[in-house]
Scaffold this active site. Structure first.
Site, PDB file in Angstrom:
ATOM      1  CB  SER A 240      -0.910   0.008   1.221  1.00 23.10           C
ATOM      2  OG  SER A 240      -0.125   0.289   2.364  1.00 23.10           O
ATOM      3  CE  LYS A 241      -0.751   7.469  -2.670  1.00 18.29           C
ATOM      4  NZ  LYS A 241       0.196   7.030  -3.611  1.00 18.29           N
TER       5      LYS A 241
END
Ligand code: GLU
Length: 466
Positions: A240-241
């Site tokens: 994820s980010k």
């Protein structure tokens, strides 16, 4: 059989690097087998799908060289067909009308949970006649799924996977408002698009059993399935980010080359011995699903950056010059044709040292400017009064030099020898004066690329500057 694969993103956001890898595997598998690779935009979730996301996905795929072989299919345009198939199943007795209201379904679920049973649809309308329905109720269409036996799938990556049919309830294929459910739409579309191999993330594995039941009910041949493990971050959590860049366009912005991302994604979850650097052509010749592992892959940004450096060195200079000038212009650096020419002359040297286009642009910035470059503190510290005096003397000496790289190198050596100095003692302050930095391509290359006038101007500015 001609192989036909598809990538089927939902356009609810940017193209994630995991999606890009799914696209890549579909592309490679189709190419390897002389087939076709298609794209289907799964935009039936109207509230979450945006045209901007569609555009971004298409851009990202194009950048990676993964544009589909046929125009994309938009799932939302096919709703009438999805409904038609649901009605065919109904007519054939493989599906039935179910008249529960959402509240009744909710109550059914709650009852099941309270009694410690899984919250499945109880099949209440499976054998009831629609004439018994309360007036005015709009029915959904549910698949009459097999209750005995098992649904088994021979997955090309996961091996044989199976589920007892008793664990799957009669799913809705067409909602009471006439819209298809996602699982049903995917099957109808894959069938109509002639898809032979469904290669997708293993988060879809559980959908596969239900989708197979629809194929079976329609008497359609199932495609082969290959569920590939997801990409995780270094800590083992789903990527994820917070791990770093995750969208394809972010990687482009950060200065990664498409061939490096292509190569990295290929190696992420697929291997051929310990071969690391693999071109598109070689990937097409080698790729097969046997080489895809079952364990989740871990995104390793350092490895990607290293691989990018390798591809940068292999890239054509003209292309890199173009990229670098564009990046410098975007940073607001002003330059003319002379500056651009200097970058061109230095590119063979510059690209040896950079790992991304951003680094490359940074290392070329000193060369595009006309006039003295901004001076880093470390470089300024080299310009002692003594060094300045020597630079003045050196400038005098070089003013007669023939301005060819080999000559300049020889002249610098001669000068050092005559003065009884190490070459570095001369080169470092000279580098500071010419580039404003303590690191740069070889000093003779820098002198040559800047040209006599620009080089002299910079040396004198350094000598005279505070
Ligand atoms: N639209 C799904 C997704 O974006 C993919 C469905 C499929 O490949 O069958 O996850």
């Amino acid at each position: 059989m001609t192989v036909r694969t598809r990538f089927a993103p939902s356009p609810t956001g940017f193209l994630h690097i995991g999606g890009a890898r799914t696209a890549l595997f579909n592309y490679l598998f189709a190419r390897r087998h002389g087939g076709k690779y298609l794209l289907r935009i799964e935009d039936t979730d109207r509230a979450r799908s945006t045209p901007e996301a569609v555009r971004q996905i298409l851009d990202s795929l194009e950048w990676l060289g993964l544009s589909p072989d046929e125009p994309p299919v938009f799932q939302s345009a096919r709703e009438a067909r999805h409904a038609e198939v649901a009605h065919q199943l109904l007519a054939a007795g493989r599906a039935y009308l179910a008249f529960e209201t959402p509240e009744e379904l909710q109550a059914m679920r709650e009852r099941a949970i309270a009694e410690g049973r899984p919250p499945r649809y109880d099949g209440a309308w499976r054998d009831r006649d629609p004439s018994e329905a309360p007036p005015g109720r709009k029915p959904a269409i549910r698949l009459k799924a097999p209750r005995e036996g098992e649904t088994a799938v021979e997955d090309l990556v996961q091996g044989e996977v199976r589920v007892a049919n008793a664990e799957l309830d009669d799913m809705i294929i067409l909602r009471s408002d006439g819209t298809p459910t996602y699982l049903h739409a995917v099957v109808v579309d894959d069938h109509d698009m002639g898809i032979t191999h469904v290669i997708r993330g293993d988060d879809h594995l559980t959908n596969t059993f239900r989708q197979c039941q629809i194929y079976d009910a329609m008497g359609w041949t199932r495609p082969r399935f290959a569920h590939i493990p997801l990409i995780h971050g270094a800590d083992g959590a789903k990527l994820s980010k917070r791990h770093g860049a995750v969208s394809v366009l972010e990687f482009r912005e950060q200065g990664y080359l498409p061939e490096a991302v292509f190569n990295y994604l290929l190696r992420l979850g697929w291997g051929h011995g310990d071969e690391e650097v693999i071109s598109r052509e070689r990937a097409i010749a080698l790729f097969d699903l046997d080489g895809v592992g079952r364990a989740p892959s871990r995104m390793d940004y350092a490895k990607l950056t290293h691989l990018n450096g390798v591809w940068l060195r292999r890239a054509e200079d003209a292309r890199l010059v173009h990229e670098v000038l564009e990046r410098l212009a975007r940073r607001g650096v002003l330059f003319g044709p002379a500056g651009a020419e200097r970058v061109r002359l230095l590119m063979p040297e510059l690209k040896e040292r950079a790992r991304t286009l951003e680094e490359l642009a940074g290392s070329a910035a000193f060369a595009v400017l006309d006039g003295p470059p901004p001076m880093e503190a470390k470089a300024a510290a080299l310009l002692t009064p003594e060094a300045k005096a020597r630079l003045r003397d050196l400038a005098q000496f070089l003013s007669d030099a023939p301005w060819e790289r080999a000559d300049l190198e020889a002249w610098l050596r001669d000068y050092a020898e005559v003065k009884g100095l190490k070459l570095g003692t001369i080169a470092q302050p000279l580098r500071a004066a010419l580039t404003g930095s303590t690191t740069s391509p070889p000093i003779d290359a820098v002198l040559f690329a800047l040209g006599r006038t620009e080089a002299m101007d910079r040396i004198l500015a350094a000598v005279e500057g505070g």
